[in-house]
Motif scaffolding. Structure first.
Motif, PDB file in Angstrom:
ATOM      1  N   ILE A 135      -2.194   4.505   2.627  1.00 14.97           N
ATOM      2  CA  ILE A 135      -2.589   5.800   3.212  1.00 14.97           C
ATOM      3  C   ILE A 135      -1.367   6.725   3.297  1.00 14.97           C
ATOM      4  N   GLU A 136      -0.269   6.215   3.839  1.00 12.81           N
ATOM      5  CA  GLU A 136       0.919   7.067   4.054  1.00 12.81           C
ATOM      6  C   GLU A 136       1.535   7.526   2.734  1.00 12.81           C
ATOM      7  N   VAL A 160      -5.401  12.265   1.422  1.00 17.39           N
ATOM      8  CA  VAL A 160      -6.328  11.187   1.796  1.00 17.39           C
ATOM      9  C   VAL A 160      -7.623  11.813   2.330  1.00 17.39           C
ATOM     10  N   THR A 161      -8.741  11.282   1.872  1.00 14.56           N
ATOM     11  CA  THR A 161     -10.023  11.749   2.403  1.00 14.56           C
ATOM     12  C   THR A 161     -10.815  10.549   2.916  1.00 14.56           C
ATOM     13  N   ALA A 162     -11.727  10.855   3.848  1.00 17.44           N
ATOM     14  CA  ALA A 162     -12.667   9.831   4.333  1.00 17.44           C
ATOM     15  C   ALA A 162     -14.058  10.406   4.162  1.00 17.44           C
ATOM     16  N   ASN A 203      -3.350   3.976  13.110  1.00 19.69           N
ATOM     17  CA  ASN A 203      -2.391   4.859  13.745  1.00 19.69           C
ATOM     18  C   ASN A 203      -1.520   5.584  12.719  1.00 19.69           C
ATOM     19  N   THR A 204      -2.099   6.005  11.632  1.00 24.79           N
ATOM     20  CA  THR A 204      -1.328   6.640  10.549  1.00 24.79           C
ATOM     21  C   THR A 204      -1.044   8.107  10.866  1.00 24.79           C
ATOM     22  N   GLU A 205       0.052   8.601  10.272  1.00 27.50           N
ATOM     23  CA  GLU A 205       0.464   9.996  10.488  1.00 27.50           C
ATOM     24  C   GLU A 205      -0.247  10.924   9.511  1.00 27.50           C
ATOM     25  N   LYS A 206      -0.515  10.401   8.352  1.00 31.12           N
ATOM     26  CA  LYS A 206      -1.041  11.210   7.249  1.00 31.12           C
ATOM     27  C   LYS A 206      -2.348  11.909   7.646  1.00 31.12           C
TER      28      LYS A 206
END
Ligand code: GMT
Length: 374
Positions: free
Chosen positions: A141-142, A147-149, A163-166
């Motif tokens: 992810i980073e 990145v899309t969901a 807990n990602t920053e991206k």
């Protein structure tokens, strides 16, 4: 000039493969050059398109390998295609392993390329729970450029678990306008042994435990006591034999039709009156869109992205996981009330057209792509 996009996806029947393929087709129709990189030709890619290419990943399988190294072969192929075809973007569908392989490929390639990762669900909701894979998924992810969901629920869950920053952008799944069905619905019903007055309830899935097919069957058991009906079960998977046994135990053999895997579900939807998706994990539920686009109301669980697709009380119902009594009561009420059913059906179609049309959603992907180069 339109960009050259490499799409890495699972080619098999399944929502993520369908979305990736339809995205590629839509981009190609807009003038992009699209390169699918996968083990086999994506199953929805039936027509020939001048600007769509397919690059097959061949997995080396020497006796020294205990497990065939699919991921390494894929990374190697992506790097090769980036350089040879001068790609600008790799769009990976699934963090594990497709984004990881794309990141390795980016490092191997001689050309600068951007990585877009679309999270489809299982990589977060199933694999994400496995501690041993968490760092790897975080890394994917980073290190992606975008990145899309596929739903807000999945975006939120990803943030909570990793807990990602991206930043993660929600780009919902989409559907093309439905082609008119070729098969005559009444003939198809007759061929399947369904009486004209019987209602048809449909469930489509890969029969994994998370799909809770047993709840579909238990709900149908209650529904058929009050409404003359048949249940169409479309798909195959690990729970298939257990479901066959359950149907036998409940004495429903004559009322449940197992269709197995079907590539073209449109005709089956044409004869359906209600769609059930009662999963315990579901990041979006593409099959709901496919049904709703044809005006079939749905009942789904209050899980993941399902409530982003079904509007409770307007185009279907949202029920609690496993509450088969409530599910059955709502289904009986809807199937016995023609006016209510027509209202739901009209709303289902318009809601899909207004919110999940390919034109609107593909534009969101294009804007995301453009943003990576500014
Ligand atoms: O439904 C599945 O289990 C298959 C899986 C896939 O890989 O295609 O589906 C996931 O991606 C779809 C497309 O974005 C979503 O519509 C499904 O909800 C999602 N499945 C799960 O989250 C379990």
């Amino acid at each position: 000039m339109n960009k050259k996009v490499g799409i890495v996806c699972y080619p098999t029947v399944g929502g993520s493969g369908v979305v990736a393929t339809e995205l590629g087709i839509n981009l190609a129709e807009k003038g992009y050059e699209v390169h699918f990189i996968s083990t086999t030709m994506p199953f929805r890619l039936k027509r020939l398109y001048a600007n769509i290419y397919f690059h097959e990943v061949e997995v080396a399988n020497y006796p020294v390998f205990k497990h065939p190294p699919y991921d390494l072969s894929l990374a190697n192929k992506i790097a090769e295609v980036i350089d040879r075809e001068e790609l600008d973007i790799i769009h990976a569908h699934y963090a594990m392993p497709h984004a990881i392989c794309s990141i390795i490929a980016k490092q191997m390639a001689k050309r600068e390329v951007k990585i877009v990762t679309t999270l489809h669900g299982t990589d977060i909701t199933v694999l994400g729970i496995d501690q041993s894979l968490q760092n790897m998924i975080c890394f994917a992810i980073e290190e992606s450029d975008g990145v899309t969901a596929v739903s807000e629920s999945l975006r939120k869950q990803t943030k909570e678990v990793f807990n990602t920053e991206k930043p993660i952008e929600v780009i919902h799944n989409f559907i093309d306008q439905v082609d008119p069905s070729i098969e005559s619905p009444s003939r198809l019903k007759e061929n399947l042994g369904i009486l004209p007055e019987e209602k048809v309830i449909i469930h489509i899935s890969n029969f994994r435990k998370v799909k809770r097919v047993e709840d579909v069957i238990q709900s149908f058991f209650l529904i058929q006591k009050k409404v003359p009906s048949k249940l169409l079960l479309v798909g195959d998977g690990p729970e298939y034999s257990n479901m066959r046994s359950l149907i036998r135990e409940l004495g429903l053999d004559d009322q449940v039709i197992f269709m197995g895997r079907q590539d073209n579900i449109q005709d089956l939807l044409t004869i359906s009156d209600l769609k059930l998706l009662l999963s315990e994990k579901e990041s979006f539920g593409l099959v709901l869109l496919e049904a709703m686009a044809q005006g079939i109301p749905s009942i789904g669980t209050n899980i993941g992205g399902i409530p982003e697709v079904i509007q409770d009380g307007k185009n279907g119902y949202i029920c609690s996981l496993g509450d088969v009594d409530d599910i059955a009561n709502k289904a009986i009420n809807l199937l016995n009330d023609d006016k209510l059913w027509k209202d739901f059906s009209t709303h289902a179609k318009s809601y899909v057209t207004e919110n999940f049309d390919s034109k609107t959603i593909v534009k969101q992907y294009e804007e995301l792509y453009d943003g990576l180069f500014t």
